[in-house]
Scaffold this active site. Structure first.
Site, PDB file in Angstrom:
ATOM      1  N   GLY A   9       0.810  -1.218   0.000  1.00 23.54           N
ATOM      2  CA  GLY A   9       0.000   0.000   0.000  1.00 23.54           C
ATOM      3  C   GLY A   9       0.838   1.261   0.000  1.00 23.54           C
ATOM      4  CB  SER A 126       1.015  -2.023  10.434  1.00 21.41           C
ATOM      5  OG  SER A 126       0.987  -2.815   9.294  1.00 21.41           O
ATOM      6  CG  LEU A 216      -0.434   4.537  18.674  1.00 22.15           C
ATOM      7  CD1 LEU A 216      -1.202   3.834  19.792  1.00 22.15           C
ATOM      8  CD2 LEU A 216      -1.321   4.632  17.436  1.00 22.15           C
ATOM      9  CB  ALA A 220      -1.683  11.773  19.565  1.00 21.55           C
ATOM     10  CB  CYS A 271      -2.665   7.591  10.023  1.00 20.04           C
ATOM     11  SG  CYS A 271      -2.278   6.230   8.910  1.00 20.04           S
ATOM     12  CG  PHE A 333      -5.721  13.233   3.287  1.00 19.18           C
ATOM     13  CD1 PHE A 333      -5.251  12.251   2.433  1.00 19.18           C
ATOM     14  CD2 PHE A 333      -4.894  13.670   4.309  1.00 19.18           C
ATOM     15  CE1 PHE A 333      -3.976  11.736   2.579  1.00 19.18           C
ATOM     16  CE2 PHE A 333      -3.615  13.148   4.474  1.00 19.18           C
ATOM     17  CZ  PHE A 333      -3.154  12.180   3.598  1.00 19.18           C
TER      18      PHE A 333
HETATM   19  P1  NAD Z   1      -3.007   0.359   2.579  1.00 18.31           P
HETATM   20  O1  NAD Z   1      -4.419  -0.014   2.838  1.00 18.31           O
HETATM   21  O2  NAD Z   1      -2.668   1.325   1.501  1.00 18.31           O
HETATM   22  O3  NAD Z   1      -2.148  -0.963   2.289  1.00 18.31           O
HETATM   23  C1  NAD Z   1      -2.258  -2.131   3.034  1.00 18.31           C
HETATM   24  C2  NAD Z   1      -2.140  -3.313   2.068  1.00 18.31           C
HETATM   25  O4  NAD Z   1      -2.078  -4.524   2.843  1.00 18.31           O
HETATM   26  C3  NAD Z   1      -3.340  -3.477   1.125  1.00 18.31           C
HETATM   27  O5  NAD Z   1      -2.899  -3.419  -0.214  1.00 18.31           O
HETATM   28  C4  NAD Z   1      -3.919  -4.856   1.486  1.00 18.31           C
HETATM   29  O6  NAD Z   1      -4.415  -5.577   0.366  1.00 18.31           O
HETATM   30  C5  NAD Z   1      -2.716  -5.552   2.081  1.00 18.31           C
HETATM   31  N1  NAD Z   1      -3.062  -6.687   2.944  1.00 18.31           N
HETATM   32  C6  NAD Z   1      -3.978  -6.738   3.939  1.00 18.31           C
HETATM   33  N2  NAD Z   1      -3.995  -7.953   4.500  1.00 18.31           N
HETATM   34  C7  NAD Z   1      -3.056  -8.701   3.842  1.00 18.31           C
HETATM   35  C8  NAD Z   1      -2.598 -10.042   3.967  1.00 18.31           C
HETATM   36  N3  NAD Z   1      -3.103 -10.856   4.890  1.00 18.31           N
HETATM   37  N4  NAD Z   1      -1.646 -10.478   3.120  1.00 18.31           N
HETATM   38  C9  NAD Z   1      -1.120  -9.658   2.172  1.00 18.31           C
HETATM   39  N5  NAD Z   1      -1.510  -8.375   2.010  1.00 18.31           N
HETATM   40  C10 NAD Z   1      -2.465  -7.892   2.840  1.00 18.31           C
HETATM   41  O7  NAD Z   1      -2.442   0.886   3.981  1.00 18.31           O
HETATM   42  P2  NAD Z   1      -1.235   1.918   4.213  1.00 18.31           P
HETATM   43  O8  NAD Z   1      -1.736   3.315   4.074  1.00 18.31           O
HETATM   44  O9  NAD Z   1      -0.056   1.468   3.458  1.00 18.31           O
HETATM   45  O10 NAD Z   1      -0.982   1.701   5.771  1.00 18.31           O
HETATM   46  C11 NAD Z   1      -0.393   0.516   6.253  1.00 18.31           C
HETATM   47  C12 NAD Z   1      -0.016   0.729   7.700  1.00 18.31           C
HETATM   48  O11 NAD Z   1       0.950   1.789   7.796  1.00 18.31           O
HETATM   49  C13 NAD Z   1      -1.169   1.148   8.611  1.00 18.31           C
HETATM   50  O12 NAD Z   1      -0.988   0.550   9.869  1.00 18.31           O
HETATM   51  C14 NAD Z   1      -1.007   2.653   8.733  1.00 18.31           C
HETATM   52  O13 NAD Z   1      -1.511   3.145   9.963  1.00 18.31           O
HETATM   53  C15 NAD Z   1       0.496   2.813   8.694  1.00 18.31           C
HETATM   54  N6  NAD Z   1       0.984   4.116   8.178  1.00 18.31           N
HETATM   55  C16 NAD Z   1       0.416   4.676   7.066  1.00 18.31           C
HETATM   56  C17 NAD Z   1       0.932   5.867   6.552  1.00 18.31           C
HETATM   57  C18 NAD Z   1       0.325   6.527   5.326  1.00 18.31           C
HETATM   58  O14 NAD Z   1       0.765   7.629   4.978  1.00 18.31           O
HETATM   59  N7  NAD Z   1      -0.621   5.927   4.632  1.00 18.31           N
HETATM   60  C19 NAD Z   1       2.045   6.453   7.142  1.00 18.31           C
HETATM   61  C20 NAD Z   1       2.616   5.837   8.259  1.00 18.31           C
HETATM   62  C21 NAD Z   1       2.074   4.660   8.756  1.00 18.31           C
HETATM   63  C1  UGA Z   2       0.634  12.071   8.849  1.00 17.98           C
HETATM   64  C2  UGA Z   2       1.959  12.396   9.559  1.00 17.98           C
HETATM   65  O1  UGA Z   2       2.387  13.704   9.173  1.00 17.98           O
HETATM   66  C3  UGA Z   2       3.043  11.377   9.209  1.00 17.98           C
HETATM   67  O2  UGA Z   2       4.220  11.638   9.966  1.00 17.98           O
HETATM   68  C4  UGA Z   2       2.519   9.973   9.536  1.00 17.98           C
HETATM   69  O3  UGA Z   2       3.468   8.994   9.169  1.00 17.98           O
HETATM   70  C5  UGA Z   2       1.225   9.727   8.783  1.00 17.98           C
HETATM   71  O4  UGA Z   2       0.257  10.739   9.159  1.00 17.98           O
HETATM   72  C6  UGA Z   2       0.585   8.403   9.130  1.00 17.98           C
HETATM   73  O5  UGA Z   2       0.864   7.829  10.163  1.00 17.98           O
HETATM   74  O6  UGA Z   2      -0.249   8.029   8.309  1.00 17.98           O
HETATM   75  P1  UGA Z   2      -0.331  12.443   6.414  1.00 17.98           P
HETATM   76  O7  UGA Z   2      -1.624  12.079   7.065  1.00 17.98           O
HETATM   77  O8  UGA Z   2       0.058  11.758   5.163  1.00 17.98           O
HETATM   78  O9  UGA Z   2       0.868  12.209   7.450  1.00 17.98           O
HETATM   79  O10 UGA Z   2      -0.321  14.013   6.090  1.00 17.98           O
HETATM   80  P2  UGA Z   2      -0.089  15.336   6.970  1.00 17.98           P
HETATM   81  O11 UGA Z   2       0.802  16.220   6.237  1.00 17.98           O
HETATM   82  O12 UGA Z   2       0.287  15.013   8.367  1.00 17.98           O
HETATM   83  O13 UGA Z   2      -1.528  15.999   6.972  1.00 17.98           O
HETATM   84  C7  UGA Z   2      -2.626  15.415   7.672  1.00 17.98           C
HETATM   85  C8  UGA Z   2      -3.832  16.317   7.581  1.00 17.98           C
HETATM   86  O14 UGA Z   2      -3.667  17.488   8.379  1.00 17.98           O
HETATM   87  C9  UGA Z   2      -4.119  16.820   6.165  1.00 17.98           C
HETATM   88  O15 UGA Z   2      -5.501  16.792   5.927  1.00 17.98           O
HETATM   89  C10 UGA Z   2      -3.584  18.230   6.175  1.00 17.98           C
HETATM   90  O16 UGA Z   2      -4.195  19.056   5.232  1.00 17.98           O
HETATM   91  C11 UGA Z   2      -3.929  18.642   7.602  1.00 17.98           C
HETATM   92  N1  UGA Z   2      -3.093  19.750   8.116  1.00 17.98           N
HETATM   93  C12 UGA Z   2      -1.752  19.587   8.270  1.00 17.98           C
HETATM   94  C13 UGA Z   2      -3.690  20.949   8.466  1.00 17.98           C
HETATM   95  O17 UGA Z   2      -4.913  21.115   8.356  1.00 17.98           O
HETATM   96  N2  UGA Z   2      -2.910  21.963   8.965  1.00 17.98           N
HETATM   97  C14 UGA Z   2      -1.564  21.836   9.117  1.00 17.98           C
HETATM   98  O18 UGA Z   2      -0.912  22.809   9.579  1.00 17.98           O
HETATM   99  C15 UGA Z   2      -0.969  20.610   8.760  1.00 17.98           C
END
Ligand code: NAD
Ligand code: UGA
Length: 454
Positions: A9, A126, A216, A220, A271, A333
């Site tokens: 993902g 994750s 987390l 937060a 997230c 977003f």
């Molecule tokens: P995502 O939904 O984009 O990707 C997750 C992938 O895992 C999906 O493609 C799904 O098909 C796959 N999956 C689920 N179960 C599976 C299994 N049993 N075997 C193989 N594949 C499987 O999610 P994401 O945004 O990449 O987030 C993943 C984790 O990282 C979450 O815990 C999220 O909180 C964390 N995270 C996300 C971000 C972000 O910017 N999106 C940033 C930091 C941390």
């Molecule tokens: C956020 C964190 O910044 C990452 O460090 C983290 O890894 C990630 O979540 C995660 O765990 O998924 P992201 O959600 O991709 O990243 O984007 P941000 O830049 O943090 O923005 C989050 C939201 O807050 C957006 O909707 C953005 O527009 C809003 N935002 C951000 C504001 O409204 N004001 C600000 O000053 C900053």
């Protein structure tokens, strides 16, 4: 050395592409059960929009970066397995609406245990509740499998839209491991992988629980800053203070700092909300009700801010928007992503639609996702071209800070709209005085309105 990453993902794809790029001697295979996603990773039409990512993928794909649906095979061959599957908010049973749904993670742990024939390091990529590693170790070591699994926590801090630079030049990398010999050996191995391109003083190590909780807590704190300034934006509107001035004034205090103080229609993304709700649930589980209530307010203020934005639209447009056409400029977003998970635009559109408004949604990257998010709503049209979207509209509501919206020819836009033409800037990115001079009724967040109707 062979690395497998389960989950292709927004995190698994970019993080593994970066490791493969920086470490040509390591073979990296990213696996997923979603065959369409894997197929897209093999093309130049990647499954996620992320500036600069295609270059990074192309640099290693086919050399030491592979995408596959053969999950078992990749697990069996790997020395290190990153698990990067989704951990959404649980929507059923105990903790519904707050706890983290760990079913995908546990399925992976069971699969790893089932098919592994050699010792492995399992990396939590994750975002997980604190002490998840303990539960996963129990699953991995249950039964009579002789294989040893060492669990590390290595949370990801990348933000969407800037993932490539965040991965290339991170503020820090965090690795949590057990304080045993095998735990410390595993930590060292992972430290040395990141050290191929990240200075060692930016690679932090800790025990597993601190690492899990730091992720987390980081989200937060970031979200809390946005909710804090958004709460103040409501007070600015009531007092003729300007939230941009307040934000600048407090942000120049080096103890506060300028980042994440931009008032907006609310934070979105997959997230922030889920991680805070998870923190709230954890606090309650440990009987820390006051702490839980404190963090819950960060989410509550975010919902309030979005509803307040809609209320402002309705009140400004003479207390009725039934049958009026409102153009949503930006559905993602945030800018530079097509991701719409928890986008404020979803709640805003639902509330506008409940008032019987006619909606036209415009976004350079997110229309495919918007179509899914809004499929239950009537009177919604998708239109990528903002000029066509604005034709005959009563109002524009800017919800995503895309650069292209700052450069629109607003004179042309204004001429094509019904009058009075309203503009609601949910990101405070436009030149409000100039828009007012063109003829718009201008409303923004935390600033006085500019109206020709008074
Ligand atoms: P995502 O939904 O984009 O990707 C997750 C992938 O895992 C999906 O493609 C799904 O098909 C796959 N999956 C689920 N179960 C599976 C299994 N049993 N075997 C193989 N594949 C499987 O999610 P994401 O945004 O990449 O987030 C993943 C984790 O990282 C979450 O815990 C999220 O909180 C964390 N995270 C996300 C971000 C972000 O910017 N999106 C940033 C930091 C941390
Ligand atoms: C956020 C964190 O910044 C990452 O460090 C983290 O890894 C990630 O979540 C995660 O765990 O998924 P992201 O959600 O991709 O990243 O984007 P941000 O830049 O943090 O923005 C989050 C939201 O807050 C957006 O909707 C953005 O527009 C809003 N935002 C951000 C504001 O409204 N004001 C600000 O000053 C900053």
């Amino acid at each position: 050395m062979k690395i497998c990453c389960i989950g292709a993902g927004y995190v698994g794809g970019p993080t593994m592409a970066m490791i493969a790029n920086k470490c040509p001697d390591i073979e990296v295979t990213v696996v997923d059960i979603n065959a369409d996603r894997i197929a897209a990773w093999k093309t130049d039409d990647l499954p996620i929009y992320e500036p600069g990512l295609l270059n990074i993928v192309q640099g290693a794909r086919g050399r030491n970066l592979f995408f596959s649906t053969e999950v078992d095979r990749a697990i069996r061959l790997a020395d290190i397995i990153f698990v990067s599957v989704n951990t959404p908010t649980k929507m059923f049973g105990e903790g519904a609406g707050r706890a983290s749904d760990l079913q995908y993670w546990e399925l992976c742990a069971r699969r790893i245990k089932e098919v592994s024939t050699s010792d492995k390091i399992i990396v939590e990529k994750s975002t997980l509740p604190v002490r998840t590693a303990e539960a996963m170790e129990r699953v991995l070591h249950s039964g009579d499998n002789e294989v040893h699994f060492e669990v590390l926590s290595n949370p990801e801090f990348l933000a969407e839209g800037t993932a490539v630079s965040d991965l290339e030049d991170p503020d820090r990398v965090l690795i949590g491991g057990h304080e045993t010999d095998s735990g410390q050996k595993a930590v060292e191995l992972l430290v040395n992988i990141y050290a191929k391109w990240i200075p060692k003083d930016r690679i932090l190590t800790s025990n597993v629980w601190s690492s899990e909780l730091s992720k987390l807590t980081a989200n937060a704190f970031l979200a809390q800053r946005v909710s804090s300034i958004n709460a103040i934006s409501a007070l600015c509107e009531a007092t003729e203070a300007d939230v941009a001035d307040v934000s600048h004034a407090i942000g120049t205090d080096s103890r506060i700092g300028p980042k994440f103080l931009k008032a907006s229609v609310g934070f979105g993304g997959s997230c922030f909300k889920k991680d805070i709700l998870n923190l709230v649930y954890l606090c309650e589980t440990y009987g820390l009700h006051e702490v839980a209530a404190y963090w819950q307010k960060v989410v509550d203020i975010n919902e309030y801010q979005q509803s307040r934005f809609v209320k402002n639209i309705v009140q400004s447009m003479f207390d009725t928007i039934a049958g009026k056409r409102i153009v949503i400029l930006g559905f993602a977003f945030k800018a530079n992503t097509g991701d719409t998970r928890e986008s404020p635009a979803i709640k805003v559109c639902n509330e506008l639609s409940a008032e019987h408004a006619e909606l036209v949604i415009s976004d350079p990257q997110a229309l495919k996702n918007a179509a899914v998010d809004l499929k239950e709503l009537k009177n919604v049209r998708l239109e990528e071209d903002p000029y066509k979207a604005a034709e005959g509209a009563d109002a524009l509501a800017l919800l995503t800070d895309w650069d292209e919206y700052k450069d629109l020819d607003f004179k042309k836009v204004y001429q094509s709209m019904r009058k009075p033409a309203f503009l609601f800037d949910g990101r405070n990115v436009l030149d409000h005085q100039e828009l007012f001079n063109i003829g718009f009724e201008v409303y923004s967040i935390g600033k006085g309105r500019l109206s020709h109707l008074d």
